[in-house]
Design a protein around this motif. Sequence first.
Motif, PDB file in Angstrom:
ATOM      1  N   SER A 283      32.454  44.468  78.360  1.00  0.00           N
ATOM      2  CA  SER A 283      31.474  43.469  77.924  1.00  0.00           C
ATOM      3  C   SER A 283      30.906  42.687  79.107  1.00  0.00           C
ATOM      4  CB  SER A 283      32.125  42.509  76.922  1.00  0.00           C
ATOM      5  OG  SER A 283      33.207  41.827  77.522  1.00  0.00           O
ATOM      6  N   LYS A 284      29.866  41.934  78.830  1.00  0.00           N
ATOM      7  CA  LYS A 284      29.185  41.092  79.825  1.00  0.00           C
ATOM      8  C   LYS A 284      28.712  41.911  81.026  1.00  0.00           C
ATOM      9  CE  LYS A 284      32.389  37.335  78.621  1.00  0.00           C
ATOM     10  NZ  LYS A 284      33.102  36.128  79.045  1.00  0.00           N
ATOM     11  N   SER A 285      28.343  43.173  80.798  1.00  0.00           N
ATOM     12  CA  SER A 285      28.007  44.014  81.949  1.00  0.00           C
ATOM     13  C   SER A 285      26.617  43.705  82.513  1.00  0.00           C
ATOM     14  CB  SER A 285      28.195  45.498  81.646  1.00  0.00           C
ATOM     15  OG  SER A 285      27.488  45.855  80.514  1.00  0.00           O
ATOM     16  N   ASP A 286      25.943  42.715  81.912  1.00  0.00           N
ATOM     17  CA  ASP A 286      24.712  42.214  82.561  1.00  0.00           C
ATOM     18  C   ASP A 286      25.046  41.580  83.910  1.00  0.00           C
ATOM     19  OD1 ASP A 286      24.887  38.985  81.638  1.00  0.00           O
ATOM     20  OD2 ASP A 286      25.782  40.408  80.250  1.00  0.00           O
ATOM     21  N   MET A 287      26.318  41.241  84.106  1.00  0.00           N
ATOM     22  CA  MET A 287      26.720  40.626  85.376  1.00  0.00           C
ATOM     23  C   MET A 287      26.902  41.666  86.487  1.00  0.00           C
ATOM     24  SD  MET A 287      29.286  37.571  84.274  1.00  0.00           S
ATOM     25  CE  MET A 287      30.591  38.557  83.611  1.00  0.00           C
ATOM     26  N   LEU A 288      26.775  42.938  86.146  1.00  0.00           N
ATOM     27  CA  LEU A 288      27.013  43.983  87.143  1.00  0.00           C
ATOM     28  C   LEU A 288      25.700  44.523  87.682  1.00  0.00           C
ATOM     29  CD1 LEU A 288      29.624  46.128  85.154  1.00  0.00           C
ATOM     30  CD2 LEU A 288      30.128  44.407  86.911  1.00  0.00           C
ATOM     31  N   ASP A 289      25.625  44.739  88.971  1.00  0.00           N
ATOM     32  CA  ASP A 289      24.480  45.498  89.473  1.00  0.00           C
ATOM     33  C   ASP A 289      24.883  46.969  89.461  1.00  0.00           C
ATOM     34  OD1 ASP A 289      26.193  45.770  91.598  1.00  0.00           O
ATOM     35  OD2 ASP A 289      25.142  44.339  92.897  1.00  0.00           O
TER      36      ASP A 289
END
Length: 335
Positions: A283-289
């Motif tokens: 989850s919250k993989s919007d934080m990953l480039d």
Amino acid sequence: MTEGNFVDYVKIHVSSGNGGKGSAHLHREKYVAKGGPDGGDGGRGGHVILRGNKNLWTLFHLKFKRHVKAGHGEHGSKQRSTGADGQDEIIDVPLGTVIRDTETQEVLHEITEDGQEIVVAEGGKGGLGNWHFKSSTNQTPRYAQPGIPGEEHDVTLELKILADVGLVGFPNAGKSTLLSVITAAKPKIADYEFTTLKPNLGIVEYRDFKTFVVADIPGIIEGAAEGKGIGHRFLRHIERNSTLLFLIPADAKDIKKQYEILLDELRRYNPEMLDKDRLIAISKSDMLDSELKAEIKKELDGSLGAPYIFISSVAQQGLTELKDKLWEMLNKETV
Ligand SMILES: Nc1nc2c(ncn2[C@@H]2O[C@H](COP(=O)(O)OP(=O)(O)OP(=O)(O)O)[C@@H](O)[C@H]2O)c(=O)[nH]1
Ligand SMILES: [Mg+2]
């Protein structure tokens, strides 16, 4: 479903009705010398019945219902007339309700089907009227049976939710947020641990009118099976789910380790939990480039023993794929 109306545990005192007395009436009529016994039977006391209702999801409606009492049977009367049965009391409960004897904690029954009826307090039988006892040696019995008294006891109702998918994750993993974006449920969401104190349910409405139910339970921490945190109290709610969706935040120090701790807690709670299908959502993989993502992928590929996907509830990424995957798992042919 909001936090306040989720009730999954109630105790109720149930008492059934007494059976009515049989009548000892003797028929008397002008010009009829010996009419004989004609006392009717007493009616049955009312039962207390629990009935499965697929439209109920909690025991909230019983929260303030401490006593349930069925009606008494009426007494028999002259002309062999049978007393009316006492009024049954029917209590509707959600599917997945387990009924225990409060005193012994013994499981008496389990409601799993819509319309299923279980008698939790049986009404007393009515007594027989005197005409039954007429014989060649006793033409005018003046005796009739009393009714059998009803019974009463305390029962505990405990709900095990019958959702299709159970969310499993540490506090703050984003479980409630996910529920709020894939279903119409509006759970409380916040940037601290143990925001969710009671389970939330949501229905995923999906293309072509497909639907499935997801349960969001309070976060599980290491030691939960022994009672640490609050998640353990709710682990029973995911015992029934056919599929478990693990949520592990992309910024976890060690994704694999977190997954293993969660698995271990489930195993210690009930080893059968590991027989369920599992899917892992990072989850919250919007934080990953893309670079970080590739790195995590390299680390996880082949090492988790279960499929995983990247999702972001906030950025609405990977959610359709997630629903597809869950649907597929829920509907796969069982061999
Ligand atoms: N960046 C980002 N933050 C998210 C995402 N999903 C959830 N969060 C944040 O993570 C925090 C925790 O979210 P919750 O949904 O309350 O987490 P939970 O797993 O239900 O937590 P508990 O109820 O405490 O077990 C909140 O501040 C959310 O805004 C996401 O996809 N991306
Ligand atoms: Mg939550």
